[in-house]
Design an enzyme around this catalytic site. Structure first.
Site, PDB file in Angstrom:
ATOM      1  N   CYS A 140       0.800  -1.225   0.000  1.00 47.09           N
ATOM      2  CA  CYS A 140       0.000   0.000   0.000  1.00 47.09           C
ATOM      3  C   CYS A 140       0.831   1.273   0.000  1.00 47.09           C
ATOM      4  CB  CYS A 140      -0.983   0.022   1.162  1.00 47.09           C
ATOM      5  SG  CYS A 140      -0.310  -0.571   2.707  1.00 47.09           S
ATOM      6  N   ASP A 199      -7.660   5.048  -1.989  1.00 47.12           N
ATOM      7  CA  ASP A 199      -7.301   3.819  -1.292  1.00 47.12           C
ATOM      8  C   ASP A 199      -6.456   2.883  -2.173  1.00 47.12           C
ATOM      9  OD1 ASP A 199      -9.290   1.270   0.431  1.00 47.12           O
ATOM     10  OD2 ASP A 199      -7.125   1.600   0.266  1.00 47.12           O
ATOM     11  N   HIS A 251      -5.610  -0.027  -1.473  1.00 44.85           N
ATOM     12  CA  HIS A 251      -5.901  -1.431  -1.195  1.00 44.85           C
ATOM     13  C   HIS A 251      -6.883  -2.028  -2.190  1.00 44.85           C
ATOM     14  CE1 HIS A 251      -4.605   0.354   2.633  1.00 44.85           C
ATOM     15  NE2 HIS A 251      -3.993  -0.791   2.809  1.00 44.85           N
TER      16      HIS A 251
END
Lengths: 457, 445
Positions: free
Chosen positions: B305, B429, B431
Site C-alpha cells: 500500500c 485507497d 488497497h
C-alpha cells in the site's frame, strides 16, 4: 444440394451454334455473377482460334491458350462480372473430359487471381462450373469444383435457362481520382529487388519489363507501389447516393422487380496509418500516376446488399487501374521502345498515357456492359475487333459508350521541376469544360506561375 | 508556433479534428535550399487539398459527414448548416446513454464540468464528378532522394453557445490551414541534411480566459531542448515561470479519451463534495494516476500500500511536468532505498512494508523532491491539522501520503470548516484490487 446456375436464354442459343459448327471441339468461358444462393450466367464466349495449330491439338483444349484467353477476358469484365467457369462442346464422353476440365478451371483461377491486387474475402464463392455439351445429342452435363480446395471433386449442379436474367440488375458507379507518387528503387538490378518481385507472384516475375535509358520499370514494382493505394480504397468509407448505409442494408430497399436502379457512389479515403518507409530514403527516381478512373459494378436483382455493392465497386476501381498499368507496360514492350504516346522533356521525365475505358452493353436493352481499353493512337474499330475476338460480340460503333472517361493527353511545355501533380489534374479537368484551346492557355499560365515561384538560378 | 482560441470563456462544444496527412515528395538533390523549396511546395499542395471540395470531415461514432468547403454540405441532410453545432451531438452514439436516452440518477453525478467534445476525422474524397481524363504515368529516372511521411493533424476549435455549424466549421477550416502553416515552419526549421522531424501538434489548457491553446512541437525532440520555445510561449501568454504549462507531460487530456497507459486519472473528480457549515473544499491540483494493489501484474496484496501511494505521488510530479521519470516500480523503489543506505541489498525483491520515512527518502532520491513529514500520535489528532492540510492543498497541491501502523493511504483533499473545525478527508485507497473501472472505483468510495 449443389449450386444452381440461372443462365440467359441467349447463352443457350450460343452453345447450340457452337454445336453446329464442325471444326472440332470448342472450348470457351462462362461469364456472370456469383451470389451465395445461386449463380447467374450472363454470356458465354468461345476460345479464339489459334493461328498455328499445335501438335497437341486434337481433342483436348490447349490449356495455356484457354487460360490466357480467360486472363484477357477477365480484364474486360467490370465489377460484379467474372469468369464463372469453362464449357466444352465435344462428342468425347463427358466422364473422360472431366479431368481436363477440372485442370482448366483451376489453371484459369490461379492465373486470374495472381494478377489481382485485392485479396479475396472469406464469403467469396469459390465454386467454378464446368459444362460439357455433346453436339450430337445436345445433352449437357454440369458440375462444379471448389477452387479453394485442391482435392475437390466434381459436384452436381443445376443448369436452368431463363430470359432477362440481368435486365433489371443495379449499377453502382463512380469516378475515382488517382494521385500516387512512388520512389523508384535505387539499384533496380539488385537481387533484393528481384526477390521482392518474386514474392509478388511467379507470373509477375516473367511479366514485361520496360527498359529506358538504363532504368527498369518492372510490372511487379508497379503492383507493389499501387498496393498502398489499393489498400486505401479497400478501407475507404463508401457512400451510396450520398448516404452511408449499414453493411447489411439492402441496396434497393423494397423496390419493384424489373425496375433498373443506378446508384452513384462516393469514396472517402485516409492515408494508411502503418507506414512502410518513413523519412528520407535514397531512390533511383520517381513514378507518378495521376488522373481518374471510371469504376462500375453490377449487382443481381435478388435483394443485393450495400456491403456487396461496396466490395465489388472497390475491386473494380483497383482492377481497372492495375489492368491499365499492365497494358501500358505490355504495349511498351511490344512496341520495343518509347511509345508514340510518350514525351520526354529535358528534366529526364517521361510521360505515358494510360488507355481509357470504353463500355459495350452485353445485350441491347440491358444495363450490364463489358469494357475495353483504348490507347490514344487507336480508333474505335480496334475496340470492336477486340470485342469480337475476345468475347465473340458483334458490336457497332454506335453501341459503344465512350463518354465515361476522356482520353489522357500529355501536357506539352510543362517546365516544372518535378511532376507537379496538382497542376496536371487541374488542367485535365479544365480541358473537359472549356475545350482544347482554353486548356493550352491555362497550361501556359501555370507554367509561368510555377517559374516565378521557383525562382531558379 | 501557437494558435490561441480567443473565445475560450464560453462553455461551447469543442470541435476536434484529427487525421493523418500524407507528405510525399521527390527531392532531386539534397541541397538545403532545394529541399526547403520542395518541402514548401508540398505544403502548398497539402493546404490546397484541405481547402478543396474534396476535404471531408466525418464525425466519429456517427453517420454525419461534412464537406466544409462545399458551402458546408452535410449528410444526412436532416442537419442543415444553419443549425446550432450542438445538434451534431444528438447524432453521436455514446456508450453512456441508456437505450431510452435518459440518464440515471447515479450517472448524473458523473457529469463533469468539462465541455463536450465532437471528434472528427479528416478524410479526402477520392471520387469526383466525371467525365475525367484517364491517368498519366510519369516517370523520372535520376539518382535522388524520396521523402515520405505522414503528419498527425490535430486541430481544436471551441465553439460559442448557439454558433451555427456553418460558422464553426469555417473557423475550423481556417484553424486547420493555420496549423499546416505552423507545421511548415517547424518542419523547415528542423530539417537538417536528410533528416526530417515530424511536426506534432499538442494542446495545452491555460488558465482562463486563455483556454485551450495548440502548439506544434517537432516530434522526438525532448522537452529539455525546447526550453527556448517554451520561454517564448510563457512570455507570449504572460504566464509565471514556475509552473510547466508547456511541457509535453502537461498536454490537455480530452474528456472520455482513454489514456495510453491504462491508468485512471483523477477518479475523484466525478464525486460530489460533502457540505459542511462554512466549509470549503481544498483539493489536489493537477492530475495524478490511480495506483493500487495488483496493478502491473504485481501481486502486492497486503504489503504494497505505501508503495502504491508513493506511485500515485510520483505520477503527480510526472504529469505536471516536474520530472520526466516514469513512476517507479516496487523494485525500483526498493533499490532506491538500498542506494541511500536505508536498507540492505536483500531488501530488493522482498515483500517488506515501508512507511512515510521511506517514502520521503525515495521521493528525494528518485525525483529530487523534498517532503515534509507531519506526525500525529493518534488518528483523532488529524482533525486539528485541518488548517495545515488546507494550506498544503492551496499552496503545493500535491497528494499526501498517510501511513500509520500497518495501513497507508493517500489524502487527495479535505473539506474543512474554519469556524466549526469539522473536517472530511478525500482518500484514495491503494488497497483496491479490482480493474480500472471508474464506476466501480467511485462506487466503493
Amino acid at each position: 444440394m449443389g449450386r444452381t446456375y440461372i443462365v440467359e436464354d441467349v447463352v443457350e442459343g450460343y452453345l447450340t451454334k457452337q454445336c453446329e459448327q464442325t471444326a472440332g471441339p470448342v472450348s470457351g468461358l462462362l461469364i456472370g455473377q456469383s451470389s451465395t444462393q445461386r449463380e447467374y450466367v450472363v454470356t458465354a464466349t468461345r476460345t479464339p482460334q489459334r493461328e498455328e495449330s499445335t501438335a497437341s491439338g486434337g481433342n483436348s483444349p490447349d490449356k495455356e491458350w484457354v487460360t490466357e484467353h480467360a486472363r484477357q477476358v477477365s480484364r474486360m469484365l467490370p465489377g460484379g462480372l467474372s469468369v464463372l467457369g469453362v464449357f466444352i462442346v465435344t462428342d468425347t464422353d463427358a466422364k473422360d473430359t472431366l479431368t481436363t476440365l477440372r485442370q482448366l478451371v483451376f489453371a484459369v483461377e490461379n492465373l486470374i487471381s495472381s494478377e489481382r491486387l485485392w485479396t479475396s474475402a472469406e464469403d467469396d464463392v469459390s465454386d467454378r462450373v464446368v459444362l460439357h455439351v455433346n453436339p450430337k445429342t445436345r445433352k449437357t452435363l454440369c458440375r462444379t469444383f471448389d477452387v479453394k480446395d485442391p482435392k475437390s471433386v466434381a459436384k452436381p449442379a443445376d443448369w436452368k435457362y431463363q430470359s432477362g436474367v440481368c435486365s433489371s440488375w443495379s449499377t453502382v458507379s463512380c469516378c475515382v481520382s488517382v494521385d500516387v507518387l512512388l520512389p523508384l528503387p535505387d539499384n533496380p538490378t539488385a537481387t533484393e529487388d528481384t526477390a521482392k518481385c518474386l514474392k509478388v507472384s511467379a507470373r509477375a516475375q516473367k511479366a514485361p519489363q520496360f527498359v529506358v535509358g538504363g532504368g527498369v520499370l518492372r510490372l511487379c514494382f508497379l503492383q507493389e507501389g499501387l498496393r498502398g493505394w489499393a489498400h486505401q480504397l479497400e478501407s475507404a468509407v463508401c457512400l451510396i447516393d450520398g448516404r452511408r448505409l449499414a453493411a447489411d442494408a439492402e441496396l434497393a430497399g423494397g423496390q419493384k422487380r424489373n425496375v433498373r436502379q443506378t446508384y452513384s457512389a462516393q469514396l472517402l479515403i485516409t492515408p494508411d496509418e502503418r507506414r512502410l518507409a518513413e523519412g528520407v530514403q535514397r531512390c533511383g527516381g520517381s513514378v507518378s500516376v495521376s488522373g481518374a478512373v471510371y469504376s462500375t459494378a453490377y449487382l443481381h436483382s435478388n435483394k443485393p446488399k450495400a456491403r456487396q455493392a461496396e466490395k465489388l465497386l472497390k475491386r473494380d476501381a483497383v482492377s481497372t487501374l492495375t489492368t491499365r498499368a499492365q497494358m501500358l507496360l505490355e504495349e511498351l514492350l511490344t512496341s520495343g521502345g518509347a511509345s508514340e504516346g510518350s514525351s520526354r522533356d529535358e528534366h529526364q521525365r517521361e510521360q505515358f498515357c494510360l488507355p481509357h475505358r470504353v463500355f459495350c452493353p452485353v445485350e441491347a436493352s440491358g444495363p450490364v456492359c463489358v469494357c475495353d481499353y483504348r490507347f490514344s493512337d487507336e480508333g474505335l474499330s480496334e475496340v470492336i475487333d477486340r470485342l469480337k475476338e475476345m468475347l465473340d460480340m458483334d458490336a457497332a460503333e454506335k453501341d459503344l459508350d465512350i463518354r465515361r472517361e476522356t482520353p489522357a493527353e500529355v501536357l506539352e511545355g510543362d517546365a516544372a521541376d518535378e511532376p507537379t501533380v496538382e497542376t496536371a489534374e487541374a488542367l485535365q479537368s479544365k480541358r473537359n469544360y472549356f475545350g482544347a484551346a482554353m486548356a493550352t492557355t491555362v497550361a501556359l499560365l501555370a507554367t509561368a506561375a510555377s517559374m516565378l515561384y521557383l525562382n531558379d538560378v | 508556433m501557437v494558435v490561441s482560441d480567443s473565445l475560450s470563456s464560453d462553455r461551447g462544444t469543442i470541435l476536434r479534428v484529427r487525421g493523418p496527412l500524407e507528405f510525399k515528395c521527390h527531392l532531386v538533390s539534397t541541397d538545403a535550399r532545394h529541399m526547403l523549396k520542395v518541402i514548401s511546395r508540398t505544403f502548398e499542395t497539402l493546404k490546397s487539398q484541405v481547402k478543396s471540395e474534396s476535404c471531408v470531415l466525418t464525425v466519429c461514432d456517427s453517420p454525419v459527414i461534412i464537406w466544409p468547403n462545399k458551402d458546408v454540405y452535410i449528410t444526412p441532410q436532416e442537419i442543415t448548416p444553419n443549425a446550432p453545432c450542438d445538434d451534431i451531438l444528438k447524432w453521436i452514439q455514446s456508450d453512456e446513454q441508456d437505450p431510452a436516452g435518459l440518464r440515471s440518477a447515479k450517472k448524473k453525478s458523473k457529469k463533469s464540468s468539462a465541455a463536450s467534445v465532437i471528434n472528427l476525422r479528416l478524410m479526402m474524397e477520392a471520387t469526383k464528378t466525371g467525365p475525367l481524363s484517364a491517368p498519366i504515368l510519369s516517370r523520372t529516372v535520376q539518382k535522388s532522394h524520396f521523402l515520405s511521411t505522414t503528419f498527425p493533424v490535430d486541430c481544436v476549435v471551441r465553439t460559442t453557445v448557439n454558433e451555427t455549424i456553418k460558422d464553426a466549421f469555417e473557423r475550423l477550416l481556417k484553424a486547420l490551414t493555420h496549423q499546416l502553416c505552423e507545421m511548415e515552419k517547424v518542419t523547415l526549421q528542423h530539417t537538417k541534411g536528410t533528416t526530417l522531424l515530424v511536426p506534432e501538434p499538442l494542446h495545452f489548457l491555460l488558465p482562463e480566459p486563455k483556454g485551450l491553446v495548440t502548439v506544434v512541437y517537432p516530434a522526438g525532440v525532448p522537452d529539455s531542448q525546447l526550453e527556448a520555445q517554451r520561454k517564448e510561449l510563457h512570455q507570449q501568454f504572460e504566464l509565471p515561470d514556475d509552473w510547466p504549462y508547456f511541457r509535453r507531460a502537461n498536454t490537455y487530456h480530452f474528456p472520455n479519451e482513454p489514456y495510453k497507459d491504462g491508468y485512471l486519472r483523477n477518479p475523484h473528480l466525478v464525486l460530489t463534495h460533502p457540505t459542511l457549515d462554512n466549509g470549503k473544499v481544498y483539493l489536489v491540483q493537477g492530475t495524478y494516476s490511480y495506483h493500487h494493489y495488483m496493478q502491473d501484474h504485481t501481486d502486492d496484496n497486503g504489503w504494497g500500500c505505501a508503495y502504491r501511494s508513493l506511485q500515485t505521488i510520483c505520477s503527480w510530479f510526472q504529469q505536471q511536468g516536474y520530472v520526466e521519470r516514469a513512476v517507479p516500480s516496487h523494485k525500483e523503489t526498493q533499490q532506491a532505498l538500498v542506494d541511500v543506505g536505508d536498507k540492505k541489498a536483500s531488501f530488493v525483491g522482498s515483500r517488506q512494508w515501508i512507511g512515510s520515512i521511506e517514502v520521503q527518502a525515495v521521493l528525494n532520491q528518485l525525483l529530487g523532491v523534498t517532503s515534509k513529514i507531519m506526525f500525529v500520535s493518534q488518528g483523532s489528532e488529524l482533525a486539528s491539522k485541518g488548517r495545515e492540510l488546507a494550506n498544503h492543498f492551496l499552496t503545493e497541491g500535491t497528494p499526501i501520503m498517510i501511513g500509520g501502523g500497518v495501513l497507508a493511504h493517500t489524502i487527495l483533499g479535505v473539506a474543512w470548516s474554519e469556524t466549526s473545525g469539522q473536517i472530511r478527508y478525500l482518500i484514495l485507497d491503494p488497497h483496491y484490487t479490482g480493474a480500472e473501472d471508474l464506476q466501480v472505483v467511485t462506487d466503493k468510495v
